[in-house]
Design a protein around this motif. Structure first.
Motif, PDB file in Angstrom:
ATOM      1  N   THR A 213       0.418  -1.471   0.446  1.00 15.80           N
ATOM      2  CA  THR A 213      -0.371   0.361   0.219  1.00 15.80           C
ATOM      3  C   THR A 213       1.076   1.040   0.346  1.00 15.80           C
ATOM      4  O   THR A 213       0.062   2.366  -0.731  1.00 15.80           O
ATOM      5  N   ARG A 216       2.439   1.465  -3.774  1.00 13.97           N
ATOM      6  CA  ARG A 216       1.581   2.169  -4.694  1.00 13.97           C
ATOM      7  C   ARG A 216       1.157   3.828  -4.208  1.00 13.97           C
ATOM      8  O   ARG A 216       1.224   4.116  -5.281  1.00 13.97           O
ATOM      9  N   SER A 217       0.927   3.835  -3.180  1.00 13.23           N
ATOM     10  CA  SER A 217       1.189   5.207  -3.054  1.00 13.23           C
ATOM     11  C   SER A 217       1.440   5.925  -3.186  1.00 13.23           C
ATOM     12  O   SER A 217       1.879   7.275  -3.932  1.00 13.23           O
ATOM     13  N   LYS A 218       3.339   5.877  -2.850  1.00 13.78           N
ATOM     14  CA  LYS A 218       4.505   6.555  -2.982  1.00 13.78           C
ATOM     15  C   LYS A 218       4.838   6.863  -4.607  1.00 13.78           C
ATOM     16  O   LYS A 218       4.680   8.234  -4.733  1.00 13.78           O
ATOM     17  N   GLU A 220       2.418   6.526  -6.940  1.00 13.58           N
ATOM     18  CA  GLU A 220       1.199   7.772  -7.405  1.00 13.58           C
ATOM     19  C   GLU A 220       1.009   9.112  -7.585  1.00 13.58           C
ATOM     20  O   GLU A 220       1.367   9.976  -8.418  1.00 13.58           O
ATOM     21  N   ASP A 221       1.924   9.162  -5.669  1.00 14.62           N
ATOM     22  CA  ASP A 221       2.361  10.659  -5.349  1.00 14.62           C
ATOM     23  C   ASP A 221       3.340  11.045  -6.341  1.00 14.62           C
ATOM     24  O   ASP A 221       3.506  11.757  -6.882  1.00 14.62           O
TER      25      ASP A 221
END
Ligand code: BGC
Length: 353
Positions: A213, A216-218, A220-221
């Motif tokens: 998780t 993934r957010s890293k 996307e960022d």
């Protein structure tokens, strides 16, 4: 008569509850460690040794309780893969005080004398293989490079990064790669060998914490912040398979990404499917059977009071820990059948071809 019965009962109780070897693994939540448990059980099926495997669920406190429980059961050898390299030191010191031999398994426990042996893959080579794979697929100059790392609490994250940096840094410096997502790494772009602190600075910025998780957010960022010209065909250093799949999913959703090359490691089944489907570019196969075999042999020798032969040595900050090291292999779409199916590691029917 009563005495004999009591003695038999005691003997029975002891043989049921006594364990010769205790194994402590970091978490059941990552396929890598469930794989290790399965391979340990397979390898121990036909031996007389009693073995118990416990998981620490990413908690140093739980890890300590596990080791306490195993010591209470009378283990003679502890095979332990720490969740946190530094926090585990006190735990293995407790085991050593109880007369237990300690084998650090896959991840090295730091800053303590209480590690007798280290059984490991060549982790620096894992990072080099990932770096080399990316480099081999570049074309011309200024190829966008995104980099990610493992957890700061895991010494392997440093070894993987060290190996990758060894290959990537000269090509960042020469302009083959254009590093997009790490200002900390850019600060060091002229430096081929980094200190632990310098690496910690970079890893702290690009860490996935070995968590899908977070990865993934890293990613996307990073994609939200980067310009269209930093996209197109891109190169992604992802530290392992779980994080590679999350990062790949994020990159494949971005309309400005035309093509991506992403690394991985562990040859997890889900990632091998991704490799077959062209969604992950490579993985590093670490044949867990080798590590398991080496650890069991080592444990047996220690139980028999013999002195094992080692093939490498790693400093853990306090001592040079004698190590037994296994080689790694790169897996791509081209050799996946040969490396993983023909070797009997996985079954052909485990995958959609
Ligand atoms: C292991 C990898 C694993 C990672 C996350 C590392 O220490 O060597 O195989 O993917 O931890 O669990």
């Amino acid at each position: 008569m009563k005495k004999i019965l009591l003695a038999l009962l005691l003997l029975f109780t002891f043989s049921v509850f006594a364990a010769d070897i205790g194994i402590v693994l970091p978490t059941k939540d990552e396929p890598r460690w469930v794989q290790d448990e399965t391979r340990f059980k397979d390898a121990l099926k036909d031996t007389d040794y009693s073995v118990e495997v416990l998981f620490s669920q990413s908690s140093p406190a739980r890890e300590r309780e596990n080791v306490e429980a195993l010591i209470a059961k009378g283990i003679k050898v502890l095979i332990i893969c720490p969740h946190d390299a530094v926090a585990a030191a006190a735990t293995v010191e407790m085991a050593q005080k109880a007369g237990v031999k300690v084998i650090s398994y896959d991840r090295l426990i730091l800053n303590t004398n209480a590690v007798d042996y280290f059984v490991t893959f060549d982790s620096v080579e894992v990072g080099r293989a990932q770096g080399r794979f990316l480099l081999e697929n570049t074309y011309g100059a200024s190829n966008p490079l995104y980099i990610y790392a493992g957890a700061l609490s895991d010494n392997n994250s440093f070894l993987f990064f060290q190996g990758a940096w060894e290959v990537l840094q000269p090509r960042i410096a020469s302009g083959t790669f254009r590093l997009i997502n790490s200002s900390e790494a850019l600060k060091q772009k002229a430096k081929s060998t980094l200190t632990r602190e310098e690496m910690a600075g970079i890893i702290g910025q690009i860490t996935t914490n070995w968590d899908m998780t977070v990865a993934r957010s890293k990613a996307e960022d990073n994609l939200t912040r980067s310009k269209k010209t930093d996209k197109g065909t891109v190169f992604i250093l992802a530290p392992n398979d779980g994080t590679a799949r999350s990062i790949a999913d994020a990159f494949s959703k971005d309309r400005d990404i035309k093509q991506y090359y992403v690394t991985g490691q562990d040859a997890e089944k889900a990632s091998i499917q991704y490799v077959i489907d062209g969604r992950q570019s490579m993985s590093v196969f670490k044949d867990v059977r080798l590590l398991v075999k080496d650890s069991i042999n080592l444990a047996q020798m220690l139980l028999q009071g013999k002195t094992p032969t080692t093939t490498a040595s790693y400093s853990n900050g306090t001592k040079n820990v004698p190590a037994i090291q296994s080689e790694i292999q790169v897996v791509t779409k081209d050799n996946v059948k040969k490396v993983l199916i023909d070797s009997g590691y996985y079954k052909e029917s485990d995958f959609r071809w």
